[in-house]
Design an enzyme around this catalytic site. Structure first.
Site, PDB file in Angstrom:
ATOM      1  N   HIS A 167      -3.485   5.871   4.032  1.00  0.00           N
ATOM      2  CA  HIS A 167      -4.303   4.739   3.606  1.00  0.00           C
ATOM      3  C   HIS A 167      -3.727   3.414   4.100  1.00  0.00           C
ATOM      4  O   HIS A 167      -4.434   2.580   4.682  1.00  0.00           O
ATOM      5  CB  HIS A 167      -4.392   4.752   2.081  1.00  0.00           C
ATOM      6  N   SER A 182     -11.242  -0.993   0.208  1.00  0.00           N
ATOM      7  CA  SER A 182      -9.939  -1.146   0.858  1.00  0.00           C
ATOM      8  C   SER A 182     -10.120  -1.583   2.294  1.00  0.00           C
ATOM      9  O   SER A 182      -9.415  -2.462   2.798  1.00  0.00           O
ATOM     10  CB  SER A 182      -9.183   0.186   0.858  1.00  0.00           C
ATOM     11  N   ASN A 213     -13.847   0.668  -6.178  1.00  0.00           N
ATOM     12  CA  ASN A 213     -14.905   1.587  -5.751  1.00  0.00           C
ATOM     13  C   ASN A 213     -15.571   2.273  -6.934  1.00  0.00           C
ATOM     14  O   ASN A 213     -15.774   3.479  -6.938  1.00  0.00           O
ATOM     15  CB  ASN A 213     -14.306   2.638  -4.819  1.00  0.00           C
ATOM     16  N   ASP A 233       0.835  -1.193   0.000  1.00  0.00           N
ATOM     17  CA  ASP A 233       0.000   0.000   0.000  1.00  0.00           C
ATOM     18  C   ASP A 233       0.873   1.249   0.000  1.00  0.00           C
ATOM     19  O   ASP A 233       1.914   1.272  -0.661  1.00  0.00           O
ATOM     20  CB  ASP A 233      -0.922  -0.038   1.225  1.00  0.00           C
TER      21      ASP A 233
END
Length: 307
Positions: free
Chosen positions: A35, A210, A131, A3
């Site tokens: 994130h 996520s 998404n 990530d």
């Protein structure tokens, strides 16, 4: 965990990481987005800073962090693949990828890498669906890889949320494989992170597949710890039981099968559940310069089985 990096100075993650390496164009492994830290905390945070209130799904799990997205949330395909190869070489049993890009027919390099590494190492790649919902055919790559355990997002009523990407894949495969909580998830805030809505001291709220992916990666880590002889393929099968109702032509668009966590019987962690998943606002990186932004929310907590 592949990530934006993980903030190992946060009390919930301090002393939990066994290795960190930068595969992005950023200068170092510091999480300046937030994130990756949020995803890692959702999956494996200790909850120390909140007295256990915001403990992650597998708080006893160890982490490794491959920073494959830079300080703007972008990443190169080559960096993601290199990070995945490194994670497997480090002994990761569960690899969390909360990122993605557009899917196309045929196997792209990321899909190939996920399938090949899954087969050669026995690791399980838990990957965000994306998404881009609610339209059909919006599952991203590498979540579209056959071997991936691909995760969509539901709200507190177990309803699939609009932003969660739906199947089928560009090749007509049924995805996502299951769903998990992905709305208003509260988890650790990176010291230099910019994403998320303030929720409590040291914590922010985010929404997206996520966050849902991190829940499933934590559940997979618990199974890996409880059943050390299980391969990633078997863990995937356990989390997506064959007893679910048949998938009709109508339901091809979204398979909202909710994962249920199996409690752990020991306090020692499985080797490590890496990486996280994409935010609710849209594209997550994976292809050459696709972008991943993490959405925000207001008040939820990550479930907390012990390992």
């Amino acid at each position: 965990m592949l990530d934006t990096g993980v903030d190992g100075t946060h009390p919930d993650l301090k002393g939990r990481s066994d290795a960190a390496k930068n595969f992005s164009e950023a200068a170092d492994t510091v999480d300046r987005v937030g994130h990756g830290t949020h995803v890692a905390s959702t999956g494996a945070g200790s909850g120390a800073h909140s007295g256990g209130k915001y403990k992650g799904v597998a708080p006893g799990a160890r982490l490794i962090s491959g920073k494959v997205l830079d300080d703007g949330g972008y990443g190169e395909e080559s960096g993601v693949i290199a990070g995945a190869q490194w994670a497997v070489a480090q002994g990761a049993e569960v690899v969390n990828l909360s990122l993605g890009g557009p899917d196309s027919s045929g196997d792209d390099p990321l899909e190939q890498a996920v399938d090949e590494l899954s087969a050669s190492s026995g690791a399980l790649f838990v990957i965000a669906a994306g998404n881009e919902g609610p339209a059909a055919g919006t599952v991203g790559s590498p979540g579209s890889a056959a071997a991936a355990l691909t995760v969509g997002a539901v709200d507190r009523t177990d309803a699939m949320v609009d932003f969660s990407s739906r199947g089928p894949t560009a090749d007509g495969s049924l995805k996502p494989d299951l769903t998990a909580p992905g709305v208003d998830i509260v988890a650790a805030k990176a010291a230099e992170g910019t994403e998320g809505d303030p929720a409590a001291d040291g914590y922010v709220s985010m929404s997206g597949t996520s966050m849902a992916t991190a829940h499933v990666a934590g559940a997979a880590a618990i199974l890996a710890q409880r059943h050390p002889d299980w391969t990633g393929e078997r863990i995937k099968a356990a989390l997506t039981p064959p007893s679910r109702p048949p998938v009709s032509r109508r339901s091809r668009r979204a398979r909202a099968v909710r994962t249920s966590r199996e409690p752990s019987t020991s306090s020692s962690p499985p080797t490590r559940p890496p990486s996280a998943s994409p935010p609710s606002s849209g594209r997550t990186p994976t292809t050459s310069r696709s972008r991943r932004r993490s959405p925000t929310a207001t008040t939820a907590t990550a479930p907390s089985p012990s390992t």
